[in-house]
Scaffold this motif. Sequence first.
Motif, short mmCIF file in Angstrom:
data_model
loop_
_atom_site.label_atom_id
_atom_site.label_comp_id
_atom_site.label_asym_id
_atom_site.label_seq_id
_atom_site.Cartn_x
_atom_site.Cartn_y
_atom_site.Cartn_z
N PRO A 62 0.83 -1.20 0.00
CA PRO A 62 0.00 0.00 0.00
C PRO A 62 0.86 1.26 0.00
CG PRO A 62 -0.83 -1.60 1.58
CD PRO A 62 0.47 -2.14 1.07
N GLY A 63 0.42 2.23 -0.79
CA GLY A 63 1.16 3.49 -0.83
C GLY A 63 2.30 3.51 -1.82
N SER A 64 2.56 2.41 -2.51
CA SER A 64 3.71 2.39 -3.43
C SER A 64 3.35 3.03 -4.76
CB SER A 64 4.23 0.97 -3.63
OG SER A 64 3.21 0.13 -4.16
N ASP A 65 2.35 2.52 -5.43
CA ASP A 65 2.04 3.03 -6.76
C ASP A 65 0.58 2.85 -7.16
OD1 ASP A 65 1.87 0.33 -7.14
OD2 ASP A 65 3.61 0.16 -8.43
N GLY A 66 -0.26 2.46 -6.20
CA GLY A 66 -1.67 2.27 -6.50
C GLY A 66 -2.02 0.90 -7.02
N TYR A 67 -1.01 0.10 -7.31
CA TYR A 67 -1.27 -1.25 -7.82
C TYR A 67 -1.07 -2.32 -6.76
CZ TYR A 67 -1.33 0.72 -12.51
OH TYR A 67 -1.65 1.43 -13.63
N HIS A 68 -0.67 -1.88 -5.58
CA HIS A 68 -0.35 -2.87 -4.54
C HIS A 68 -1.07 -2.56 -3.24
CE1 HIS A 68 2.91 -3.09 -7.49
NE2 HIS A 68 2.94 -4.36 -7.20
N GLU A 69 -2.31 -2.13 -3.35
CA GLU A 69 -3.06 -1.79 -2.14
C GLU A 69 -3.57 -3.04 -1.42
OE1 GLU A 69 -3.35 1.53 -1.04
OE2 GLU A 69 -1.80 1.60 -2.56
N GLU A 70 -3.68 -4.14 -2.14
CA GLU A 70 -4.27 -5.33 -1.52
C GLU A 70 -3.35 -6.55 -1.55
OE1 GLU A 70 -7.96 -5.56 -3.57
OE2 GLU A 70 -8.95 -4.23 -2.14
N HIS A 71 -2.13 -6.32 -1.90
CA HIS A 71 -1.17 -7.41 -1.79
C HIS A 71 0.24 -6.83 -1.65
CE1 HIS A 71 -0.82 -6.70 -6.20
NE2 HIS A 71 0.41 -7.13 -6.05
N ILE A 72 1.16 -7.70 -1.27
CA ILE A 72 2.56 -7.29 -1.15
C ILE A 72 3.34 -8.00 -2.24
CG2 ILE A 72 4.61 -7.29 0.35
CD1 ILE A 72 2.28 -5.58 1.40
N HIS A 73 4.13 -7.21 -2.96
CA HIS A 73 4.99 -7.75 -4.01
C HIS A 73 6.41 -7.81 -3.47
CE1 HIS A 73 6.89 -7.80 -8.14
NE2 HIS A 73 7.85 -7.22 -7.44
N VAL A 74 7.08 -8.94 -3.63
CA VAL A 74 8.50 -9.02 -3.27
C VAL A 74 9.25 -9.60 -4.47
CG1 VAL A 74 8.11 -9.27 -0.79
CG2 VAL A 74 8.28 -11.32 -2.19
N ASP B 70 3.46 1.02 3.06
CA ASP B 70 2.94 1.82 4.17
C ASP B 70 2.11 0.93 5.08
OD1 ASP B 70 4.10 4.00 3.02
OD2 ASP B 70 2.22 4.88 2.26
N VAL B 71 2.54 0.84 6.32
CA VAL B 71 1.77 0.09 7.31
C VAL B 71 0.75 1.07 7.87
CG1 VAL B 71 1.87 -1.15 9.50
CG2 VAL B 71 3.69 -1.45 7.80
N ARG B 72 -0.48 0.92 7.42
CA ARG B 72 -1.49 1.95 7.69
C ARG B 72 -2.27 1.71 8.97
NH1 ARG B 72 -3.19 2.67 1.44
NH2 ARG B 72 -1.67 4.30 0.99
N GLU B 73 -2.79 2.81 9.48
CA GLU B 73 -3.71 2.77 10.63
C GLU B 73 -5.12 2.62 10.08
OE1 GLU B 73 -3.09 2.91 13.72
OE2 GLU B 73 -1.09 3.76 13.95
N PRO B 74 -6.02 1.99 10.84
CA PRO B 74 -7.41 1.87 10.36
C PRO B 74 -8.00 3.24 10.02
CG PRO B 74 -7.10 0.51 12.29
CD PRO B 74 -5.82 1.29 12.11
N ALA B 75 -7.65 4.27 10.80
CA ALA B 75 -8.22 5.60 10.57
C ALA B 75 -7.85 6.12 9.19
CB ALA B 75 -7.72 6.57 11.63
N GLU B 76 -6.63 5.83 8.75
CA GLU B 76 -6.19 6.33 7.45
C GLU B 76 -7.06 5.77 6.34
OE1 GLU B 76 -1.94 6.19 6.58
OE2 GLU B 76 -1.64 5.66 8.68
N GLU B 77 -7.46 4.50 6.52
CA GLU B 77 -8.27 3.89 5.47
C GLU B 77 -9.67 4.51 5.43
OE1 GLU B 77 -9.85 -0.18 5.61
OE2 GLU B 77 -8.67 -0.49 3.80
N SER B 78 -10.26 4.74 6.63
CA SER B 78 -11.62 5.27 6.62
C SER B 78 -11.63 6.68 6.04
CB SER B 78 -12.22 5.24 8.02
OG SER B 78 -11.42 5.97 8.91
N ILE B 79 -10.56 7.45 6.31
CA ILE B 79 -10.48 8.79 5.72
C ILE B 79 -10.39 8.64 4.20
CG2 ILE B 79 -8.99 10.82 5.44
CD1 ILE B 79 -8.24 10.39 8.44
N ALA B 80 -9.55 7.70 3.77
CA ALA B 80 -9.37 7.52 2.33
C ALA B 80 -10.68 7.11 1.66
CB ALA B 80 -8.28 6.47 2.07
N GLU B 81 -11.48 6.27 2.38
CA GLU B 81 -12.72 5.80 1.79
C GLU B 81 -13.75 6.93 1.67
OE1 GLU B 81 -13.79 2.60 4.29
OE2 GLU B 81 -12.57 1.14 3.20
N ASP B 82 -13.65 7.92 2.55
CA ASP B 82 -14.61 9.02 2.51
C ASP B 82 -14.35 9.96 1.33
OD1 ASP B 82 -15.82 8.06 4.69
OD2 ASP B 82 -14.83 9.38 6.13
N ARG B 83 -13.14 9.91 0.84
CA ARG B 83 -12.82 10.83 -0.26
C ARG B 83 -13.49 10.38 -1.55
NH1 ARG B 83 -6.53 10.68 0.94
NH2 ARG B 83 -6.44 12.11 2.71
#
Length: 255
Positions: free
Chosen positions: A202-214, A229-242
């Motif tokens: 998450p936070g890398s380029d928009g293509y990896h919000e739901e998985h981790i690439h190594v 980006d190791v996100r906080e739950p709050a960050e996601e809810s803010i993002a969803e409101d946008r």
Amino acid sequence: MTHLRLAVLFGALLCCSAAAQTIPTPCPRPAAVAPPAAEEPSPGADTDASACRLRLTGDLAVASSVAPIAGPGECGGDDLVQLEAVVLSNKSRVAILPPAMVRCTFAEAIVRWVREDLSETLRTLGTSLKSLDNYSSYNCRGRNNIAGAKLSEHGKANALDVRSLKLANGVVVSLTDPRESRSLRESLRKGACNRFTTVLGPGSDGYHEEHIHVDLAERRNGHRMCQWDVREPAEESIAEDRVPLPRPRPRRGHG
Ligand SMILES: [Zn+2]
């Protein structure tokens, strides 16, 4: 040959413990007789196993050979395996579901990651790892599935996408879910970024919000990318409101 020698020979044939002469006892199997040969490799298979594969399939993993893939273009590789499971030091297995087709050297990195980071981290939490969700392994494509983009490390069988881990108690840990333990995700991120030359989440380029690439991409000057980006739950809810925005174009087009 004297009678005495014949008697000794006969005795030896009847019984190996010559001391008890009354009832011949069965002789133990001669040690010299070899056990039946293990399954013979089919012609052409496994006879040219690489040093990597011999290391891998010793005690560390369950992995079968895959015929080399040459092309199209730069896709493929010579020393490919189908990584089915990682064997832990206590002999329990962590399944890779579905099995990942990767080059052997990358499979070794996955094996060490699972053994030394993932399973160890979970063990300290009082649980154990059952399986790892393989979202994508070998795939001949451009980065981020964009046609014409530079070849993804997936096309070189040098990358793995992971969405979640399944624990022995059946619980599934999503690596990118902000509701999961933050400290666990931070620990997993740190381990992955130490081990792989590219980590995208998450936070890398928009293509990896739901998985981790190594992956183990080689770059000039040993440059590494650790973008998770190791996100906080709050960050996601803010993002969803946008208001949803179009996905940004990848800055560097990796993945
Ligand atoms: Zn990927």
